[in-house]
Structures are given as C-alpha cells and as structure tokens.
Design an enzyme around this catalytic site. Structure first.
Site, PDB file in Angstrom:
ATOM      1  N   ASN A 159       0.759  -1.585   0.159  1.00 51.47           N
ATOM      2  CA  ASN A 159      -0.330  -0.189  -0.009  1.00 51.47           C
ATOM      3  C   ASN A 159       0.680   1.357  -0.261  1.00 51.47           C
ATOM      4  OD1 ASN A 159      -1.793   2.332   0.499  1.00 51.47           O
ATOM      5  ND2 ASN A 159      -2.484   0.940   2.084  1.00 51.47           N
ATOM      6  N   ARG A 202      -2.477  -2.238  -3.076  1.00 54.82           N
ATOM      7  CA  ARG A 202      -3.781  -1.525  -2.943  1.00 54.82           C
ATOM      8  C   ARG A 202      -3.878  -0.248  -3.556  1.00 54.82           C
ATOM      9  NH1 ARG A 202      -5.414   3.198   1.286  1.00 54.82           N
ATOM     10  NH2 ARG A 202      -7.857   3.553   0.266  1.00 54.82           N
ATOM     11  N   HIS A 236     -12.857   2.469   0.046  1.00 55.37           N
ATOM     12  CA  HIS A 236     -12.618   1.471   1.207  1.00 55.37           C
ATOM     13  C   HIS A 236     -13.250   0.517   0.589  1.00 55.37           C
ATOM     14  CE1 HIS A 236     -12.677   5.589   3.827  1.00 55.37           C
ATOM     15  NE2 HIS A 236     -11.836   5.028   3.565  1.00 55.37           N
ATOM     16  N   ARG A 243     -11.476  15.860   6.304  1.00 55.48           N
ATOM     17  CA  ARG A 243     -11.829  16.244   5.506  1.00 55.48           C
ATOM     18  C   ARG A 243     -13.897  16.644   5.895  1.00 55.48           C
ATOM     19  NH1 ARG A 243     -10.955  10.922   2.502  1.00 55.48           N
ATOM     20  NH2 ARG A 243      -8.059  10.552   1.979  1.00 55.48           N
ATOM     21  N   GLU A 245      -7.917  -5.377   5.354  1.00 58.74           N
ATOM     22  CA  GLU A 245      -7.747  -5.396   4.343  1.00 58.74           C
ATOM     23  C   GLU A 245      -6.352  -6.025   3.239  1.00 58.74           C
ATOM     24  OE1 GLU A 245      -9.270  -0.572   3.620  1.00 58.74           O
ATOM     25  OE2 GLU A 245      -7.543  -0.640   5.328  1.00 58.74           O
TER      26      GLU A 245
END
Length: 396
Positions: free
Chosen positions: A6, A89, A177, A238, A383
């Site tokens: 990742n 990823r 996600h 965010r 993940e």
C-alpha cells in the site's frame, strides 16, 4: 509468498504472507518504509521483534530493494523469487469491477485515474514501476478501492448534472474503501452464518478517512464517498458533503483559487476544522468529556452526520437489516463515537449493551443487547488479507 503493498507518495506499507495454504494465508511480517525522497526510515515486525533502520531512500525503487535485502539478510526469504506475487492497494480503478492482473491495459487505467485520485494513485504507480524492476518474475495484481462499488445502479451513482459530464468526463459516484467492505461482507457472512448473497448490512468504515456503505444482497448498493474521497460523511480532516457554492464563495472571500479551497476541504476541515485543534478522535473524545466546547462541537456534528446516513441507508434496506457494523480505526476502537452515533438513531430501536461496547475484543464483538431490533457489531477489518486472497486467486 505474497507481498501486499500500500504505497503513498513518500511511504510504502507492506505485509508478507505465507501462502502454503491458499485458503488460509498466514501473516508473517508487516512494516513501513517512510519519508521516501526526504531522508528515509524502514521498520517492520517479525516473530515478535521490531527491526528499525534509518537509511537514505531517494525513491521507491531503492526502498523496495532495501526491504528485500533485509528480508534475505534475516533469512525470512532466501531470494526475491520466493515472493511469487505482489498485490497492490490502488485507490481508484475507474470502472474496473474486480481485482486484476496488472497488464498494460490495467496499468493505463490506473494512470488515467490519477486525475480522479491525485493524492493516491501516483504512489501506487510509482510502487508498481519500482517492483517491476526489482522483482521482474513476480506476478503483479491491482486491488481497487473502487471496484466493490461498481454494482451501484444508475440512480445511485449518477449526479444531477448534465449527463454529458458523465458520458464524456466520467463524473459519477465511484465510492472507496471497497477492499475493506469486501472483507467485512465476507466476515459477516461467517459471523451471522448467512450466505453473502443474502446479506444486508450498513457498514461504517470510520477512520481518518471515513465512509458508510449500504450492502444489499452482499453487494454495494449505495455509499457515501463520490467522485473522490472528499464526499460523504465528515472525516478527520475532510469536510464531507457541503454546498458546492461554498467553494466559489470562499475563493472570492479569501481571494484565492479553487485548488487552495479544495486543499482546505481535504486537509484542514472535518474534525480538525470544526475543533480548530485536532483531527484525532482520541483527542476529540477526550476533550469532549473535559467539557471543551470546540471538541463538543466537532463530535456532535461528526456523529450526527454519520447517524443521518445510517438512517438514509436503512430506508434503502427496509426492515431486512442483518446488522450495522463499525470498522476501521475509529469504528473499531472509539467506544464513545459508536455510542453517540447509535443514540442518534431512535427510529431503529437499537439497544446498546454498554458493557459489551466497552470490552476488549479480537476479530469482532456484538455491542447491541439481545433485545435490540437490529444487531450492531464492531469488526476489525483486514484489507491486507483481502488483497492477499485476491492475489492468490488470480495467480495460483
């Protein structure tokens, strides 16, 4: 062995799996290379011991080579060919609907999607190119955060803007996600002993980046993030959804441009923006209970926005909701965030078991009481394991 990567613009998170049993790969090592192009540091854990190195890392290729050299030096692998496949990823895959072997067409799609994910895809591209050089025999697989959401129907993914924007420029909801949601759907099928294709869930992936997804019959039916990861619920830094006219208004007020305002919405808003102090939920909840009004304001807004989306998605599923799931850093670990969100859902008649909500757990735990109309769980996402499994399935 399978290496899972990742990568960001200046970092590479990595995890190594033993895949002798392809149905049950074993996580044997995880680590991080960071401050790439700045000065450099590599750390990883193996068999209970932590290894840390300060080393010049001018680029991703040097970082990858250093990591592999250390794995060989420590006899974790005998040579680079012990790693037969690498799973990456990749945040944005456009309309690619599943994990894919990286051929030229897939790689071009990842590059084309840079305009949609300029903060994320470039790091993946750099890492893919580096590993192609350092590990030429390894098979490479891209696992996309957007892929799981390609089951959305038109009425969910289209915006009410000129249709030509979608046809000619790809303006639509993509969602993110997805690797985490895919893992949670499979895990919940096991936990609830229900076939995945009959599973209806509302999953709250709450980390520094956050989204909520409505899963209907095991597939993504709607989700909060949109064209980019900026949309949807309020996050660490965010804003989530806002009136789009705010952007033009603040450009004029601050005498600046759209890029500057968009950067503020991505990096200086959310919990950080409303509190003016921190984007870390641990700081926010801690300050809340000390009576800090700035943190109260931030946490009240955060939990209300999340609750509003849960109600919206509950309406899509009707009475057939198998469970509400909290996952990712905040969702898995913040007792009070879970509680405050659930308390804002009176229509769903959820009953929280505060003792269960407070207790420690392994893979998952129920936090609702036996008489709750809807089951609520905290589930630890994985993940990397999902990427590993997809990589095995595509390369074995």
């Amino acid at each position: 062995m399978i290496l899972v990567v990742n990568a960001g613009s200046s970092s590479i998170k990595f995890r190594l799996f033993n895949d002798l049993d392809k149905n049950n790969p074993i996580d044997i090592l995880d680590g991080l290379a960071e401050r790439i192009t700045v000065d450099g540091a590599v750390s990883f854990k193996y068999e209970g011991k932590k290894y840390e190195y300060n080393v010049e890392l001018p680029n991703h290729e040097v970082a990858i080579k250093f990591i592999l050299d250390k794995l060989i030096e420590l006899n974790i692998i005998s040579n680079v060919d012990d790693i037969n496949a690498v799973g990456f990823r990749v945040v944005h895959g456009g309309t690619i609907s599943k994990s894919s072997i990286i051929d030229q067409k897939v790689f071009d799609t990842i590059k084309d999607a840079v305009k949609l994910a300029p903060l994320h895809n470039p790091g993946a591209i750099t890492a893919i190119e580096a590993i192609e050089k350092v590990m030429p025999k390894a098979k490479l697989v891209a696992c996309f955060d957007t892929a799981y959401h390609q089951t959305l129907a038109e009425e969910q993914y289209l915006y009410a803007v000129p249709y030509s924007w979608y046809k000619e420029h790809g303006v639509r909801k993509y969602g993110f996600h997805g690797i985490s949601y895919q893992y949670i759907a499979e895990k919940m099928s096991e936990v609830l002993n229900k076939p995945k294709d009959k599973l209806n869930l509302i999953v709250c992936h709450l980390g520094n980046g956050a989204s909520i997804t409505c899963i209907k019959n095991g597939k993504s039916f709607d989700t909060t993030m949109g064209l980019t990861p900026l949309a949807g619920v309020m996050m660490g830094t965010r804003s989530g959804d806002i009136d789009p006219s705010i952007i033009e208004y603040m450009c004029k007020e601050l005498k600046t441009d759209v890029s500057k305002i968009t950067n503020i919405l991505n990096k200086e808003s959310g919990l950080l923006g409303l509190s003016g102090k921190s984007s870390d939920m641990r700081d926010v909840t801690g300050g809340y209970f000390k009576g800090d009004e700035d943190y109260k304001r931030a946490l009240n807004k955060y939990t209300q926005v999340a609750a509003d989306y849960i109600i919206r998605f509950a309406n899509l599923l009707g009475r057939d909701i198998d469970g509400i799931v909290f996952t990712a850093g905040v969702g898995e670990n913040s007792i009070h965030t879970r509680q405050f969100i659930l308390e804002k859902l009176p229509l769903l008649d959820i009953k929280i078991d505060t003792a269960k909500n407070d207790e420690s757990y392994g893979d998952y735990k129920y936090i609702s009481s036996a008489d709750s109309k809807i089951k609520v769980l905290a589930v630890r996402t994985n993940e990397e394991l999902m990427i590993c499994k997809d990589t095995i399935n595509l390369t074995k």
